[in-house]
Design a protein around this motif. Structure first.
Motif, PDB file in Angstrom:
ATOM      1  N   VAL A 299     -44.542  -1.729  27.732  1.00 12.01           N
ATOM      2  CA  VAL A 299     -44.239  -0.378  28.214  1.00 12.01           C
ATOM      3  C   VAL A 299     -42.741  -0.197  28.409  1.00 12.01           C
ATOM      4  CG1 VAL A 299     -44.535   1.230  30.134  1.00 12.01           C
ATOM      5  CG2 VAL A 299     -46.500  -0.073  29.280  1.00 12.01           C
ATOM      6  N   ALA A 300     -42.089  -1.200  29.006  1.00 15.30           N
ATOM      7  CA  ALA A 300     -40.653  -1.085  29.271  1.00 15.30           C
ATOM      8  C   ALA A 300     -39.849  -1.051  27.977  1.00 15.30           C
ATOM      9  CB  ALA A 300     -40.197  -2.247  30.149  1.00 15.30           C
ATOM     10  N   THR A 301     -40.247  -1.862  26.993  1.00 17.32           N
ATOM     11  CA  THR A 301     -39.538  -1.862  25.714  1.00 17.32           C
ATOM     12  C   THR A 301     -39.695  -0.520  25.007  1.00 17.32           C
ATOM     13  OG1 THR A 301     -39.858  -4.252  25.463  1.00 17.32           O
ATOM     14  CG2 THR A 301     -39.307  -3.009  23.482  1.00 17.32           C
ATOM     15  N   THR A 302     -40.918  -0.002  24.981  1.00 14.55           N
ATOM     16  CA  THR A 302     -41.150   1.301  24.346  1.00 14.55           C
ATOM     17  C   THR A 302     -40.349   2.398  25.045  1.00 14.55           C
ATOM     18  OG1 THR A 302     -43.404   0.590  23.794  1.00 14.55           O
ATOM     19  CG2 THR A 302     -42.925   2.936  23.615  1.00 14.55           C
ATOM     20  N   ALA A 303     -40.385   2.384  26.376  1.00 14.04           N
ATOM     21  CA  ALA A 303     -39.630   3.398  27.136  1.00 14.04           C
ATOM     22  C   ALA A 303     -38.131   3.258  26.886  1.00 14.04           C
ATOM     23  CB  ALA A 303     -39.936   3.255  28.627  1.00 14.04           C
ATOM     24  N   ALA A 304     -37.644   2.023  26.803  1.00 11.40           N
ATOM     25  CA  ALA A 304     -36.213   1.796  26.565  1.00 11.40           C
ATOM     26  C   ALA A 304     -35.805   2.252  25.171  1.00 11.40           C
ATOM     27  CB  ALA A 304     -35.879   0.319  26.762  1.00 11.40           C
ATOM     28  N   MET A 305     -36.699   2.066  24.188  1.00  7.71           N
ATOM     29  CA  MET A 305     -36.402   2.544  22.842  1.00  7.71           C
ATOM     30  C   MET A 305     -36.261   4.063  22.827  1.00  7.71           C
ATOM     31  SD  MET A 305     -38.829   0.073  20.468  1.00  7.71           S
ATOM     32  CE  MET A 305     -38.307   0.816  18.926  1.00  7.71           C
ATOM     33  N   ILE A 306     -37.172   4.728  23.525  1.00 11.59           N
ATOM     34  CA  ILE A 306     -37.112   6.196  23.583  1.00 11.59           C
ATOM     35  C   ILE A 306     -35.868   6.644  24.349  1.00 11.59           C
ATOM     36  CG2 ILE A 306     -38.283   8.264  24.454  1.00 11.59           C
ATOM     37  CD1 ILE A 306     -40.941   6.769  23.987  1.00 11.59           C
ATOM     38  N   TRP A 307     -35.573   5.964  25.459  1.00 12.37           N
ATOM     39  CA  TRP A 307     -34.425   6.349  26.295  1.00 12.37           C
ATOM     40  C   TRP A 307     -33.107   6.139  25.557  1.00 12.37           C
ATOM     41  CZ3 TRP A 307     -30.518   3.272  28.650  1.00 12.37           C
ATOM     42  CH2 TRP A 307     -29.709   3.970  29.543  1.00 12.37           C
ATOM     43  N   THR A 308     -32.924   4.969  24.927  1.00 13.76           N
ATOM     44  CA  THR A 308     -31.666   4.729  24.208  1.00 13.76           C
ATOM     45  C   THR A 308     -31.519   5.687  23.034  1.00 13.76           C
ATOM     46  OG1 THR A 308     -32.715   2.972  22.868  1.00 13.76           O
ATOM     47  CG2 THR A 308     -31.551   2.295  24.870  1.00 13.76           C
ATOM     48  N   GLY A 309     -32.637   6.010  22.380  1.00 12.08           N
ATOM     49  CA  GLY A 309     -32.575   6.986  21.296  1.00 12.08           C
ATOM     50  C   GLY A 309     -32.223   8.371  21.787  1.00 12.08           C
ATOM     51  N   ALA A 310     -32.803   8.748  22.934  1.00  8.98           N
ATOM     52  CA  ALA A 310     -32.513  10.062  23.507  1.00  8.98           C
ATOM     53  C   ALA A 310     -31.049  10.174  23.907  1.00  8.98           C
ATOM     54  CB  ALA A 310     -33.418  10.317  24.711  1.00  8.98           C
ATOM     55  N   GLN A 311     -30.474   9.060  24.400  1.00  7.01           N
ATOM     56  CA  GLN A 311     -29.063   9.059  24.768  1.00  7.01           C
ATOM     57  C   GLN A 311     -28.181   9.352  23.557  1.00  7.01           C
ATOM     58  OE1 GLN A 311     -29.520   9.188  28.247  1.00  7.01           O
ATOM     59  NE2 GLN A 311     -27.613   8.033  28.274  1.00  7.01           N
ATOM     60  N   GLU A 312     -28.561   8.797  22.413  1.00 14.90           N
ATOM     61  CA  GLU A 312     -27.775   9.006  21.201  1.00 14.90           C
ATOM     62  C   GLU A 312     -27.910  10.417  20.652  1.00 14.90           C
ATOM     63  OE1 GLU A 312     -25.572   7.012  19.612  1.00 14.90           O
ATOM     64  OE2 GLU A 312     -25.768   5.746  21.394  1.00 14.90           O
ATOM     65  N   LEU A 313     -29.021  11.092  20.969  1.00 18.73           N
ATOM     66  CA  LEU A 313     -29.214  12.455  20.477  1.00 18.73           C
ATOM     67  C   LEU A 313     -28.201  13.416  21.092  1.00 18.73           C
ATOM     68  CD1 LEU A 313     -33.118  12.782  20.466  1.00 18.73           C
ATOM     69  CD2 LEU A 313     -31.598  12.698  18.477  1.00 18.73           C
ATOM     70  N   GLY A 314     -27.744  13.088  22.291  1.00 17.67           N
ATOM     71  CA  GLY A 314     -26.739  13.931  22.937  1.00 17.67           C
ATOM     72  C   GLY A 314     -27.247  15.343  23.197  1.00 17.67           C
ATOM     73  N   GLU A 315     -26.554  16.324  22.618  1.00 18.93           N
ATOM     74  CA  GLU A 315     -26.899  17.723  22.838  1.00 18.93           C
ATOM     75  C   GLU A 315     -28.032  18.208  21.940  1.00 18.93           C
ATOM     76  OE1 GLU A 315     -25.599  19.492  25.268  1.00 18.93           O
ATOM     77  OE2 GLU A 315     -24.355  17.766  25.841  1.00 18.93           O
ATOM     78  N   GLU A 316     -28.433  17.384  20.981  1.00 15.98           N
ATOM     79  CA  GLU A 316     -29.504  17.791  20.073  1.00 15.98           C
ATOM     80  C   GLU A 316     -30.825  17.869  20.828  1.00 15.98           C
ATOM     81  OE1 GLU A 316     -29.775  15.558  16.456  1.00 15.98           O
ATOM     82  OE2 GLU A 316     -27.639  15.095  16.473  1.00 15.98           O
ATOM     83  N   PRO A 317     -31.743  18.753  20.395  1.00 15.66           N
ATOM     84  CA  PRO A 317     -33.052  18.832  21.048  1.00 15.66           C
ATOM     85  C   PRO A 317     -33.800  17.502  20.940  1.00 15.66           C
ATOM     86  CG  PRO A 317     -32.685  20.718  19.601  1.00 15.66           C
ATOM     87  CD  PRO A 317     -31.583  19.744  19.328  1.00 15.66           C
ATOM     88  N   PHE A 318     -34.460  17.120  22.024  1.00 15.88           N
ATOM     89  CA  PHE A 318     -35.178  15.848  22.029  1.00 15.88           C
ATOM     90  C   PHE A 318     -36.441  15.935  21.184  1.00 15.88           C
ATOM     91  CE2 PHE A 318     -38.637  13.222  23.632  1.00 15.88           C
ATOM     92  CZ  PHE A 318     -38.064  11.964  23.555  1.00 15.88           C
ATOM     93  N   SER A 319     -36.681  14.890  20.422  1.00 16.58           N
ATOM     94  CA  SER A 319     -37.953  14.722  19.720  1.00 16.58           C
ATOM     95  C   SER A 319     -38.237  13.235  19.673  1.00 16.58           C
ATOM     96  CB  SER A 319     -37.897  15.290  18.296  1.00 16.58           C
ATOM     97  OG  SER A 319     -37.046  14.511  17.476  1.00 16.58           O
ATOM     98  N   LEU A 320     -39.514  12.880  19.679  1.00 15.83           N
ATOM     99  CA  LEU A 320     -39.886  11.464  19.665  1.00 15.83           C
ATOM    100  C   LEU A 320     -39.380  10.777  18.405  1.00 15.83           C
ATOM    101  CD1 LEU A 320     -41.393   9.341  21.319  1.00 15.83           C
ATOM    102  CD2 LEU A 320     -43.464   9.912  20.020  1.00 15.83           C
ATOM    103  N   LEU A 321     -39.521  11.457  17.270  1.00 19.07           N
ATOM    104  CA  LEU A 321     -39.043  10.881  16.018  1.00 19.07           C
ATOM    105  C   LEU A 321     -37.522  10.725  16.039  1.00 19.07           C
ATOM    106  CD1 LEU A 321     -39.688   9.893  13.168  1.00 19.07           C
ATOM    107  CD2 LEU A 321     -39.420  12.247  12.376  1.00 19.07           C
ATOM    108  N   GLY A 322     -36.832  11.735  16.561  1.00 18.87           N
ATOM    109  CA  GLY A 322     -35.381  11.644  16.651  1.00 18.87           C
ATOM    110  C   GLY A 322     -34.935  10.502  17.540  1.00 18.87           C
ATOM    111  N   ALA A 323     -35.677  10.274  18.637  1.00 24.66           N
ATOM    112  CA  ALA A 323     -35.347   9.166  19.534  1.00 24.66           C
ATOM    113  C   ALA A 323     -35.509   7.828  18.835  1.00 24.66           C
ATOM    114  CB  ALA A 323     -36.230   9.227  20.782  1.00 24.66           C
ATOM    115  N   PHE A 324     -36.610   7.666  18.101  1.00 25.86           N
ATOM    116  CA  PHE A 324     -36.827   6.404  17.380  1.00 25.86           C
ATOM    117  C   PHE A 324     -35.815   6.227  16.252  1.00 25.86           C
ATOM    118  CE2 PHE A 324     -40.907   6.099  19.540  1.00 25.86           C
ATOM    119  CZ  PHE A 324     -41.057   4.738  19.677  1.00 25.86           C
ATOM    120  N   GLU A 325     -35.376   7.327  15.674  1.00 21.76           N
ATOM    121  CA  GLU A 325     -34.395   7.240  14.593  1.00 21.76           C
ATOM    122  C   GLU A 325     -33.047   6.743  15.105  1.00 21.76           C
ATOM    123  OE1 GLU A 325     -32.072  10.326  11.602  1.00 21.76           O
ATOM    124  OE2 GLU A 325     -34.106  10.801  12.255  1.00 21.76           O
TER     125      GLU A 325
END
Length: 523
Positions: A278-304
């Motif tokens: 759970v923590a690894t999955t959440a961290a993957m989403i969180w680090t991906g969301a951080q990189e998205l910056g001002e872009e709208p959040f999406s699960l695929l974008g976070a994983f990308e």
């Protein structure tokens, strides 16, 4: 320092060929990789001893320090291995592994059940291949050991569900990376396709013949218990209680049975592993969301945009924290923590050394441009019907020689897109899928692949034993996939190719069952 390029020469194949052949012949992975690294470095430096030493020093330093800063990817992967080793040792010392094994023995009543449990977990945990191999190995090993499933069979199940599942899953580190590359290919050549890059990826899933047949073969062997080639020797030996060859030490990630304190419970294993996932999955989403910056959040974008290595460390720290917390509540002595840290780290050192050598030879191979030479073998003059199968085979050879499926994706997907743009736009999706399939094939067969190394580590299996026992299975799935791509090229039908490979798969399975080939005792 100026280096010599071999991109238009077959000599660029020499370093990886030397490393792979020596590894197979001697089964001494570090020595074999070291020779390949040295030969490649000398070739790049014009066989100047002084220049070679300078180049090697810079290359080795770049594994941990690059572009004026820490090479976080490599360092975090190594840290995660150490964290997982400590966590696994701590769970064993606390009695969690023993308790889980006893619990599972009452519910998983056969070798078949142990194999199927591992295969289903391999499909279920699909977010990343590294994480898959190591986490599923930690969960399944107590069960497969108790049911006398060889470590080589465990490593095969881990490896042949990890990458094949990740490469067809859009919500994974692999899927996000591939979708981003596909988007670039579509944009570069102004392809008009009825889908977005994500939709294009989804449309390619039925064309990824190798991944599908490899997963099918895992479940066939898990259900029937059939074992072929070198694998049969390991399985027969495991029936007598010898899960691996004790003369082939050290084994990466090996955590032997230890004398625990009799206080363990199933939760001592289940809770840390669940928190890790759970923590690894959440961290993957969180680090991906951080990189998205001002872009709208999406699960695929976070994983990308995720930082997989950093997420693994966060997950490992969380899992280890829960492990130590449960040990604290159980009243374990301080020496148990010290033993967990020292022995767990020591158990991971063989895997870390192999990874460091593998990363080094990959840098050397990139410098000598082995992948560029292999990609240049496709010149656009071949018959259209042969393009999918040839791209599949060349991608497989490239991944095998370079030890990297992601590197093969990066090189071959644009090349495949360029070929389709020039000679056969209708083959765009099949040839892109053929690249993905071939890259996973080469990754499975290569002893210098980091995914293969980590599958050995997750199973606590000698690395070359895993490579050689998996090879017949990988080549069988590859043969089915090659025939399927050939039929696809001849007919233009994705489903005709799938049907051709599928029918041959079923016929081969019926022959194996009817003639009782590779039969093993079940209990």
């Amino acid at each position: 320092m100026e280096v010599i390029a071999y991109d238009s020469s077959a000599w660029s194949l020499l370093p990886p060929a030397i490393a792979i052949v020596l590894a197979v012949l001697t089964r001494k992975v570090l020595i074999s990789l070291g020779v390949g690294i040295l030969v490649g470095a000398m070739m790049l430096c014009g066989f100047s001893p002084a220049a070679t030493l300078v180049y090697l020093a810079g290359t080795i330093l770049s594994l941990v320090w690059e572009d004026g800063g820490v090479n976080t990817w490599n360092v975090f992967i190594i840290l995660f291995l150490i964290l997982l080793g400590i966590m696994t040792r701590a769970i064993a010392l606390s009695g969690g592994s023993r308790a889980f094994g006893e619990w599972a023995m009452k519910r998983v009543a056969s070798r078949r059940g142990a194999r199927l449990l591992t295969a289903f977990l391999g499909v279920f945990i699909f977010i990343d291949d590294y994480f898959n191999s190591l986490a599923v190995g930690s969960i399944s090993r107590p069960v497969t050991d108790r049911h006398r499933v060889s470590r080589a069979k465990l490593a095969y199940i881990l490896d042949s569900t990890a990458a094949p599942v990740c490469v067809i899953s859009p919500v994974s580190s692999w899927g996000a990376y591939i979708i981003a590359l596909i988007g670039g290919v579509l944009t570069a050549h102004a392809f008009v396709v009825p889908h977005t890059p994500l939709g294009t990826f989804m449309s390619m899933i039925p064309m990824n013949y190798y991944a599908i047949f490899a997963i099918g073969l895992v479940f066939f062997t898990a259900w029937t218990g059939r074992a072929f080639g070198p694998m049969k020797v390991h399985e027969e030996r495991a029936l007598g209680g010898m899960l691996y060859d004790p003369e082939r030490l050290p084994i990466a990630g090996n955590i032997e049975a230890v004398e625990d304190h009799g206080k363990g419970s199933v939760q001592d294993l289940i809770q840390p592993i669940l928190v890790l996932i759970v923590a690894t999955t959440a961290a993957m989403i969180w680090t991906g969301a951080q990189e998205l910056g001002e872009e709208p959040f999406s699960l695929l974008g976070a994983f990308e945009n995720t930082d997989v290595a950093k997420a693994l460390v966060y997950g490992g720290l969380a899992g280890l924290g829960v492990t130590f917390g449960r040990m604290l509540m159980a009243g374990h002595a301080a020496k148990t923590y010290v033993s967990s840290i020292l022995d767990g780290t020591r158990a991971m050192l063989p895997a870390i050394w192999i990874l460091l050598f593998a990363w080094t030879i990959i840098i050397v191979i990139k410098g000598i441009q082995t992948g560029t030479y292999l990609a240049g073998m496709i010149d656009g003059t071949i018959p259209l019907a042969l393009i999918p199968v040839l791209i599949f085979l060349i991608s497989g050879i490239m991944a095998f020689a370079t030890g990297t499926s992601w590197g093969t994706f990066g090189i071959m997907l644009p090349i495949a897109g360029d070929i389709a743009a020039r000679v056969a736009p209708e083959l765009l999706l099949p040839v892109l899928a053929a690249v993905l399939a071939g890259a996973v094939l080469g990754d499975h067969c290569s002893p210098i692949s980091d995914t293969t190394i980590l599958s050995s580590t997750g199973a606590s299996c000698h690395h070359m034993d895993h490579v050689l026992t998996q090879l017949p299975y990988a080549l069988f799935a590859a043969a089915l996939a090659a025939i399927a791509y050939l039929v696809l090229g001849l007919t233009g039908s994705v489903w005709a190719g799938f049907a051709a490979g599928g029918v041959l798969f079923v016929l081969a399975a019926l022959v194996v069952i009817k003639k009782n080939l590779g039969a093993m005792t079940e209990y």
